[in-house]
Design a protein around this motif. Structure first.
Motif, PDB file in Angstrom:
ATOM      1  N   UNK A  46       0.811  -1.212   0.000  1.00 20.88           N
ATOM      2  CA  UNK A  46       0.000   0.000   0.000  1.00 20.88           C
ATOM      3  C   UNK A  46       0.843   1.259   0.000  1.00 20.88           C
ATOM      4  N   UNK A  47       2.152   1.118  -0.128  1.00 22.01           N
ATOM      5  CA  UNK A  47       3.015   2.285  -0.110  1.00 22.01           C
ATOM      6  C   UNK A  47       3.212   2.893  -1.495  1.00 22.01           C
ATOM      7  N   UNK A  48       2.538   2.371  -2.507  1.00 27.22           N
ATOM      8  CA  UNK A  48       2.691   2.897  -3.856  1.00 27.22           C
ATOM      9  C   UNK A  48       2.126   4.303  -3.944  1.00 27.22           C
ATOM     10  N   UNK A  49       2.896   5.222  -4.524  1.00 27.22           N
ATOM     11  CA  UNK A  49       2.455   6.592  -4.711  1.00 27.22           C
ATOM     12  C   UNK A  49       2.027   6.863  -6.147  1.00 27.22           C
ATOM     13  N   UNK A  50       2.531   6.082  -7.073  1.00 24.38           N
ATOM     14  CA  UNK A  50       2.185   6.312  -8.460  1.00 24.38           C
ATOM     15  C   UNK A  50       2.871   5.331  -9.374  1.00 24.38           C
ATOM     16  N   UNK A  51       2.492   5.402 -10.631  1.00 21.11           N
ATOM     17  CA  UNK A  51       3.116   4.555 -11.651  1.00 21.11           C
ATOM     18  C   UNK A  51       3.409   5.388 -12.875  1.00 21.11           C
ATOM     19  N   UNK A  52       4.401   4.931 -13.607  1.00 16.96           N
ATOM     20  CA  UNK A  52       4.800   5.702 -14.770  1.00 16.96           C
ATOM     21  C   UNK A  52       5.186   4.814 -15.929  1.00 16.96           C
ATOM     22  N   UNK A  53       5.380   5.457 -17.070  1.00 18.73           N
ATOM     23  CA  UNK A  53       5.874   4.808 -18.278  1.00 18.73           C
ATOM     24  C   UNK A  53       7.173   5.487 -18.709  1.00 18.73           C
ATOM     25  N   UNK A  54       8.126   4.668 -19.079  1.00 15.74           N
ATOM     26  CA  UNK A  54       9.387   5.125 -19.644  1.00 15.74           C
ATOM     27  C   UNK A  54       9.600   4.404 -20.970  1.00 15.74           C
ATOM     28  N   UNK A  55      10.547   4.885 -21.746  1.00 18.09           N
ATOM     29  CA  UNK A  55      10.883   4.184 -22.984  1.00 18.09           C
ATOM     30  C   UNK A  55      12.376   4.282 -23.239  1.00 18.09           C
ATOM     31  N   UNK A  56      12.864   3.312 -23.998  1.00 20.21           N
ATOM     32  CA  UNK A  56      14.286   3.293 -24.328  1.00 20.21           C
ATOM     33  C   UNK A  56      14.455   2.846 -25.766  1.00 20.21           C
ATOM     34  N   UNK A  57      14.999   3.740 -26.564  1.00 17.89           N
ATOM     35  CA  UNK A  57      15.299   3.441 -27.954  1.00 17.89           C
ATOM     36  C   UNK A  57      16.720   2.889 -28.042  1.00 17.89           C
ATOM     37  N   UNK A  58      17.050   2.162 -29.105  1.00 21.59           N
ATOM     38  CA  UNK A  58      18.392   1.596 -29.248  1.00 21.59           C
ATOM     39  C   UNK A  58      19.469   2.672 -29.181  1.00 21.59           C
ATOM     40  N   UNK A  59      20.467   2.441 -28.351  1.00 22.51           N
ATOM     41  CA  UNK A  59      21.569   3.368 -28.233  1.00 22.51           C
ATOM     42  C   UNK A  59      21.282   4.614 -27.416  1.00 22.51           C
ATOM     43  N   UNK A  60      20.103   4.683 -26.828  1.00 18.68           N
ATOM     44  CA  UNK A  60      19.734   5.862 -26.046  1.00 18.68           C
ATOM     45  C   UNK A  60      19.428   5.468 -24.608  1.00 18.68           C
ATOM     46  N   UNK A  61      19.436   6.487 -23.732  1.00 17.28           N
ATOM     47  CA  UNK A  61      19.086   6.239 -22.348  1.00 17.28           C
ATOM     48  C   UNK A  61      17.571   6.095 -22.185  1.00 17.28           C
ATOM     49  N   UNK A  62      17.204   5.439 -21.132  1.00 17.74           N
ATOM     50  CA  UNK A  62      15.785   5.308 -20.811  1.00 17.74           C
ATOM     51  C   UNK A  62      15.243   6.692 -20.418  1.00 17.74           C
ATOM     52  N   UNK A  63      14.107   7.041 -21.006  1.00 18.51           N
ATOM     53  CA  UNK A  63      13.552   8.370 -20.765  1.00 18.51           C
ATOM     54  C   UNK A  63      12.121   8.304 -20.274  1.00 18.51           C
ATOM     55  N   UNK A  64      11.765   9.323 -19.515  1.00 21.31           N
ATOM     56  CA  UNK A  64      10.433   9.446 -18.954  1.00 21.31           C
ATOM     57  C   UNK A  64       9.422   9.730 -20.046  1.00 21.31           C
ATOM     58  N   UNK A  65       8.237   9.113 -19.922  1.00 20.63           N
ATOM     59  CA  UNK A  65       7.147   9.360 -20.854  1.00 20.63           C
ATOM     60  C   UNK A  65       5.942   9.973 -20.141  1.00 20.63           C
ATOM     61  N   UNK A  66       5.464   9.304 -19.103  1.00 23.52           N
ATOM     62  CA  UNK A  66       4.264   9.791 -18.411  1.00 23.52           C
ATOM     63  C   UNK A  66       4.170   9.165 -17.024  1.00 23.52           C
ATOM     64  N   UNK A  67       3.401   9.838 -16.157  1.00 22.39           N
ATOM     65  CA  UNK A  67       3.232   9.334 -14.799  1.00 22.39           C
ATOM     66  C   UNK A  67       1.846   9.691 -14.301  1.00 22.39           C
TER      67      UNK A  67
END
Length: 124
Positions: free
Chosen positions: A29-50
């Motif tokens: 029950x300690x969850x505050x939220x959830x999000x989506x990230x994405x990672x393209x080839x050769x790139x860092x993982x980046x934030x999409x939405x929360x």
């Protein structure tokens, strides 16, 4: 231990739509939220939405504002990402993640549990 499982990825033409879903199991029950990230080839993982559960607020990366919509159900521990007007640059592996931190959390360091990812490919 929390497990996140994504589904809904695939191949779509530019301008098309996809809907990603993520279901969490074993969550505390300690969850505050959830999000989506994405990672393209050769790139860092980046934030999409929360989505932040307590206040129901959402926030998006500038690159997806107006095209993507995040929604979720705290009680069911699910989060979806509706992606419209897709572009080739949206091609990436998309990950859902869970955070115990409130507020606008856009860093991967602010999330503790991750799904295995689902591939989204947008053809031109």
């Amino acid at each position: 231990q929390v497990q996140l499982v994504e589904s809904g990825g695939g191949l779509v033409q530019a301008g098309g739509s996809l809907r990603l879903s993520c279901a969490a199991s074993g969550r505390t029950f300690s969850s505050a939220g959830m999000g989506w990230f994405r990672q393209a080839p050769g790139k860092e993982r980046e934030f999409v939405a929360r989505i932040t559960w307590r206040v129901g607020s959402t926030n998006y990366a500038d690159s997806v504002k107006g095209r993507f919509t995040i929604s979720g159900d705290n009680a069911r521990a699910t989060v979806d990402l509706q992606m419209n007007s897709l572009k080739p640059e949206d091609t990436a592996v998309y990950y859902c993640a869970e955070s115990s931190l409130a507020g606008v959390a856009t860093s991967t360091l602010q999330y503790r549990y991750w799904g295995q990812g689902t591939q989204v490919t947008v053809s031109s």
